[in-house]
Design a protein around this motif. Structure first.
Motif, mmCIF file in Angstrom:
data_model
loop_
_atom_site.group_PDB
_atom_site.id
_atom_site.type_symbol
_atom_site.label_atom_id
_atom_site.label_comp_id
_atom_site.label_asym_id
_atom_site.label_seq_id
_atom_site.Cartn_x
_atom_site.Cartn_y
_atom_site.Cartn_z
ATOM 1 N N GLU A 127 0.828 -1.203 0.000
ATOM 2 C CA GLU A 127 0.000 0.000 0.000
ATOM 3 C C GLU A 127 0.869 1.262 0.000
ATOM 4 O OE1 GLU A 127 -1.822 1.064 3.608
ATOM 5 O OE2 GLU A 127 -3.495 2.132 2.681
ATOM 6 N N THR A 128 1.919 1.255 0.791
ATOM 7 C CA THR A 128 2.813 2.417 0.851
ATOM 8 C C THR A 128 3.514 2.617 -0.486
ATOM 9 O OG1 THR A 128 3.155 2.040 3.214
ATOM 10 C CG2 THR A 128 4.779 3.412 2.095
ATOM 11 N N ARG A 129 3.936 1.524 -1.080
ATOM 12 C CA ARG A 129 4.598 1.617 -2.390
ATOM 13 C C ARG A 129 3.630 2.193 -3.431
ATOM 14 N NH1 ARG A 129 8.868 -1.302 -3.876
ATOM 15 N NH2 ARG A 129 7.821 -2.010 -5.771
ATOM 16 N N ALA A 130 2.380 1.741 -3.362
ATOM 17 C CA ALA A 130 1.381 2.230 -4.318
ATOM 18 C C ALA A 130 1.093 3.714 -4.103
ATOM 19 C CB ALA A 130 0.100 1.402 -4.193
ATOM 20 N N LEU A 131 1.068 4.121 -2.844
ATOM 21 C CA LEU A 131 0.841 5.540 -2.550
ATOM 22 C C LEU A 131 2.010 6.393 -3.047
ATOM 23 C CD1 LEU A 131 -0.654 5.108 1.027
ATOM 24 C CD2 LEU A 131 -1.808 6.261 -0.880
ATOM 25 N N PHE A 132 3.200 5.881 -2.915
ATOM 26 C CA PHE A 132 4.379 6.603 -3.424
ATOM 27 C C PHE A 132 4.229 6.792 -4.933
ATOM 28 C CE2 PHE A 132 8.590 6.682 -5.322
ATOM 29 C CZ PHE A 132 9.282 7.581 -4.526
ATOM 30 N N GLU A 133 3.814 5.735 -5.590
ATOM 31 C CA GLU A 133 3.647 5.786 -7.048
ATOM 32 C C GLU A 133 2.602 6.836 -7.432
ATOM 33 O OE1 GLU A 133 5.612 3.669 -8.784
ATOM 34 O OE2 GLU A 133 5.004 4.695 -10.628
ATOM 35 N N LEU A 134 1.500 6.815 -6.699
ATOM 36 C CA LEU A 134 0.419 7.765 -6.980
ATOM 37 C C LEU A 134 0.911 9.201 -6.813
ATOM 38 C CD1 LEU A 134 -2.733 8.078 -7.437
ATOM 39 C CD2 LEU A 134 -2.891 8.280 -4.958
ATOM 40 N N ALA A 135 1.621 9.444 -5.724
ATOM 41 C CA ALA A 135 2.109 10.800 -5.470
ATOM 42 C C ALA A 135 3.103 11.236 -6.545
ATOM 43 C CB ALA A 135 2.751 10.873 -4.087
ATOM 44 N N MET A 136 3.961 10.322 -6.937
ATOM 45 C CA MET A 136 4.978 10.666 -7.935
ATOM 46 C C MET A 136 4.368 10.894 -9.321
ATOM 47 S SD MET A 136 8.023 10.875 -6.657
ATOM 48 C CE MET A 136 9.278 10.443 -7.850
ATOM 49 N N SER A 137 3.197 10.305 -9.538
ATOM 50 C CA SER A 137 2.561 10.414 -10.857
ATOM 51 C C SER A 137 2.031 11.826 -11.120
ATOM 52 C CB SER A 137 1.403 9.413 -10.968
ATOM 53 O OG SER A 137 0.307 9.865 -10.171
ATOM 54 N N GLY A 138 1.903 12.614 -10.094
ATOM 55 C CA GLY A 138 1.385 13.975 -10.257
ATOM 56 C C GLY A 138 -0.109 14.077 -10.059
#
Lengths: 425, 380
Positions: free
Chosen positions: B75-86
């Motif tokens: 979940e944390t990894r996915a949230l990082f991805e979401l945040a980095m996506s803009g």
């Protein structure tokens, strides 16, 4: 799977052959003597004692004359005796699935394995108190199994991130660690003191605690000197496996006179070796750093590349964090000083930015050519990235620090050999 | 069963940032919340729109793969991805709670390195969850600092009447969610429907959500198809931000009647008191009455689970411990032993529901278990 007695003897013999430091032998002798005394005076008469994590204030127990052992030290002992695979499987059989960390939990396994006559150094008895971090559910299980009191310490998160944290940690710790964060650790330590006093049957003497904290500082200063000698000597004067064992063997007894004397002897011996050019590998060509948790199941692995490549391991987190992470001056309020020491101890090595900056600084200081980075810990990729971008090649080392089930000797040897040949040569 | 109200809830459960984007488009400040332990009442009192930020754990994570290790929860990894996506760039502030401290550190560092230029402003709200007095002052300080941060963000003082009003709005939500949970026990809705109906509340304005949920509740009535299903209590090692597990379990012929999780049964808890100082009451609620896996001691963390597991209308317990589990697995043997002593059947699932064949495998495993207990297709 468990190493047979002959296999264990062979391993011990090989280890003995590789030993270069006299303090390694004196440490080993002391640990056996200390543990035998613990058995006789504490385990057998069922006197109360404490099992603590690596990141808790052992100094408080020392000040209260409350015997304690460190969970990761005992786990490391299980691994060094080649019994980690057996105990890892044993935990799995009991329902603790194989994806759960075995790093500190082999202590739980041995405790649960009460009827086994072949437990490392005779096993341990049930503790009266278990003190580790709040997220350590293996420790909950250990306390539950033992009927012990459990004090779970919760470290506050960092709000301000100072990449060069080690420049502030010795004297400027009130700024570095933020007053509210130190305060909340202090409040938890006061609770811990209260529980420990009940078990010890005596009140904490703050002056004695201050003496102990000062003694720990002097011990870490010796470690700091050893680091400087290793970093600046023409070649490596002491093998990494011995340095790591020595550092942590002393660290688990920090605050005692023995620990201080042993740290001084360690410094003296390494200094002597450097002054007399007694090098680990006279043919030294490559200097490697080891990043991550200790490879306690096979510390001799660090010597494998000396003859063939002239490659030596010069640096690990353990010796370096001893001075950069532990040292805290200004001990007027020793409990507050401890609260600062433990509020982020070890976290600095993991937190992105902090871990990377430290690793790069350490690598340059130690004139490192490349790094071997143990997998499975958070923050590793950022550290590796910082090293690579700092011009230090790094190889991932995919193994558990204590669980022998994860060890594949040929594969891991080939991995490091290939790294040396393709990225350092 | 479907209704216009449920369709609205389903829409917001599925399109999680939709209402927040609308609010932003309408000129309202939007504050993203990572985790359920951040007082949304304070965001409301500041005149902003609070929205839970969540991420699907089955999508690829190319950016996280570079910076974030596999030992970090999916979940944390996915949230990082979401945040980095803009995709979160429109937020005025992204607040991270204590269980997501690692995410805060990773995001701060990529931003410092200049590799996360589209990240929103970040703020760490570090409310501790050990239930001891030792952390009270620290938690009070965290709450005060958060209020100050919001005041700085909006250039407005947050006064007690506004906070009290916000509390009343969210208490209405809580009351309705508790009613929903009651209907669930009365066989009026399935596990996946309950999860969506509750989860939508994290993404909608409290008033719109409460009105929609009230309307949905009025349409519910006993659902015969659910009557003969074995009633399962679910305990998961990771937040149940998706429907996959519930879908898999119910496809096997069981019904998830409750889950020890803030995405489901544990969402509302008790009301926030409106009689005392609203700030003190908010602290009390989010510190001592908000479900999170970080609560210590275990006795407090497991209180709800134990009280629910002994209900006569629970037929069994499902433990979900996917390969990413690092915590609940240590409690499992003890909890299973406790259930065994009481004669409550339990099943441990270790398959990742997010794996391509995860749902099918879980359904098969569960169906076989139910058959072995003679619970398939009937209540025990």
């Amino acid at each position: 799977m468990r190493a047979s007695p002959p296999e264990r003897n062979a391993s011990r013999h090989r280890h003995e052959q590789l030993t270069q430091l006299e303090v390694t032998r004196s440490l080993r002798a002391h640990q056996r003597e200390w543990f035998a005394r613990l058995r006789e005076e504490v385990f057998e008469p069922a006197r109360p004692y404490v099992i603590g994590g690596a990141l808790v204030p052992h100094e408080i127990f020392e000040a209260l004359d409350l015997p304690f052992i460190t969970d990761v030290w005992y786990s490391g002992l299980v691994a060094a005796r080649r019994q980690s695979a057996f105990y890892s499987d044993y935990l799995t059989q009991l329902g603790y699935h194989e994806d759960l960390s075995r790093y500190g939990s082999l202590t739980l396994a041995v405790l649960l394995d009460e009827d086994n006559p072949d437990r490392p150094w005779g096993g341990i008895s049930r503790p009266a108190l278990v003190v580790t971090g709040a997220d350590d559910r293996a420790a909950d299980a250990l306390a539950n199994t033992s009927g012990a009191l459990r004090v779970a310490l919760e470290m506050p998160s960092l709000h301000r991130l100072y990449p060069n944290w080690w420049e502030m940690s010795r004297w400027q710790w009130e700024d570095l660690d933020e007053t509210p964060r130190i305060d909340v650790m202090l409040e938890q330590f006061k609770e811990l003191v209260s529980v420990a006093e009940r078990i010890a049957g005596k009140k904490l003497d703050v002056d004695r605690l201050r003496e102990i904290v000062d003694r720990v500082n002097r011990q870490e200063e010796y470690f700091d000197e050893v680091r400087t000698i290793i970093a600046t000597a023409h070649r490596l004067p002491a093998r990494l496996g011995e340095v790591m064992s020595q550092t942590m063997g002393i660290q688990w007894h920090r605050g005692t006179d023995w620990a201080l004397n042993q740290a001084r002897a360690f410094r003296d011996e390494v200094k002597h070796r450097a002054e007399h050019e007694l090098w680990v590998c006279p043919n030294e060509r490559y200097r490697l750093m080891y990043v991550g948790a200790g490879l306690w199941q096979n510390l001799d692995f660090f010597t494998e590349f000396e003859d063939r490549y002239g490659a030596v391991f010069v640096r690990s987190n353990y010796l370096s964090i001893a001075s950069d992470g532990y040292l805290r001056y200004g001990t007027r309020d020793p409990l507050r000083c401890l609260a600062s020491r433990y509020v982020a101890l070890s976290e600095q090595m993991h937190i992105p930015g902090l871990g990377g900056a430290w690793a790069v600084w350490e690598a340059r200081r130690h004139r490192v050519d490349g790094g071997v980075s143990l997998g499975g810990w958070w923050g590793q990729r950022m550290v590796n990235l910082a090293l690579e971008e700092g011009g230090i090649p790094v190889v991932d080392f995919p193994v558990d620090p204590v669980d022998a089930n994860s060890w594949d000797d040929a594969k891991l040897r080939a991995l490091v050999s290939n790294f040396i040949e393709t990225r350092l040569a | 069963l479907s209704s216009a109200a449920f369709d609205t809830l389903h829409h917001h459960y599925t399109h999680r940032l939709a209402a927040a984007r609308d609010a932003h488009a309408g000129g309202m400040g939007v504050v993203g919340l990572v985790g359920n332990t951040i007082p949304r009442e304070l965001v409301l009192a500041a005149g902003c729109f609070p929205v839970l930020v969540s991420a699907d754990t089955v999508s690829p994570t190319p950016a996280a793969d570079v910076y974030v290790e596999d030992v970090i929860p999916p979940e944390t990894r996915a949230l990082f991805e979401l945040a980095m996506s803009g995709q979160l760039e429109f937020l005025d502030l992204l607040v991270l709670s204590r269980p997501y401290a690692h995410l805060y550190y990773y995001l701060k560092e990529v931003y410092r390195l200049g590799r996360g230029p589209r990240l929103p402003l970040l703020y760490m709200f570090d409310l501790m969850h050990c239930q001891r007095e030792a952390v009270r002052v620290y938690n009070e300080g965290e709450l005060s600092a958060f209020i100050q941060r919001l005041e700085h963000l909006t250039s407005q003082h947050i006064a007690d009447p506004e906070v009290r009003s916000a509390v009343e709005r969210t208490n209405r939500v809580r009351a309705l969610q508790r009613q929903l949970q009651d209907r669930r026990w009365q066989r009026m809705l399935s596990g996946p429907d309950a999860l969506q109906s509750i989860g939508a509340g994290y993404f909608m304005s409290p008033d719109t959500y409460a009105n929609t949920l009230a309307e949905y509740l009025s349409t519910l009535e006993p659902f015969l198809e659910l009557e003969h299903r074995a009633r399962m209590l679910l305990l998961s090692s990771e937040p149940l931000s998706h429907l996959r597990l519930h879908t898999a379990i119910e496809a096997a012929g069981a019904r998830v009647v409750a889950e020890d999780d803030w995405w489901g049964s544990q969402a509302p808890g008790s009301d926030i008191s409106v009689n005392d100082s609203p700030r003190a009451a908010i602290l009390q609620k989010y510190w001592l009455d908000t479900a999170t896996s970080q609560i210590t001691p275990a006795q407090a963390r497991e209180e709800w689970f134990r009280a629910t597991a002994v209900r006569d209308d629970v037929d069994g317990v499902v433990f979900y411990l996917p390969p990413s589990d690092r915590q609940l697995g240590w409690d499992y043997p003890r909890l299973k032993g406790w259930l065994d002593e009481r004669g409550t059947p339990s099943l441990r699932l270790r398959i990742d529901a997010g794996h391509p064949s995860g749902v099918t495998t879980i359904t098969a495993e569960l169906a076989a278990w139910l058959a072995s207990l003679h619970m398939a297709g009937s209540t025990a």
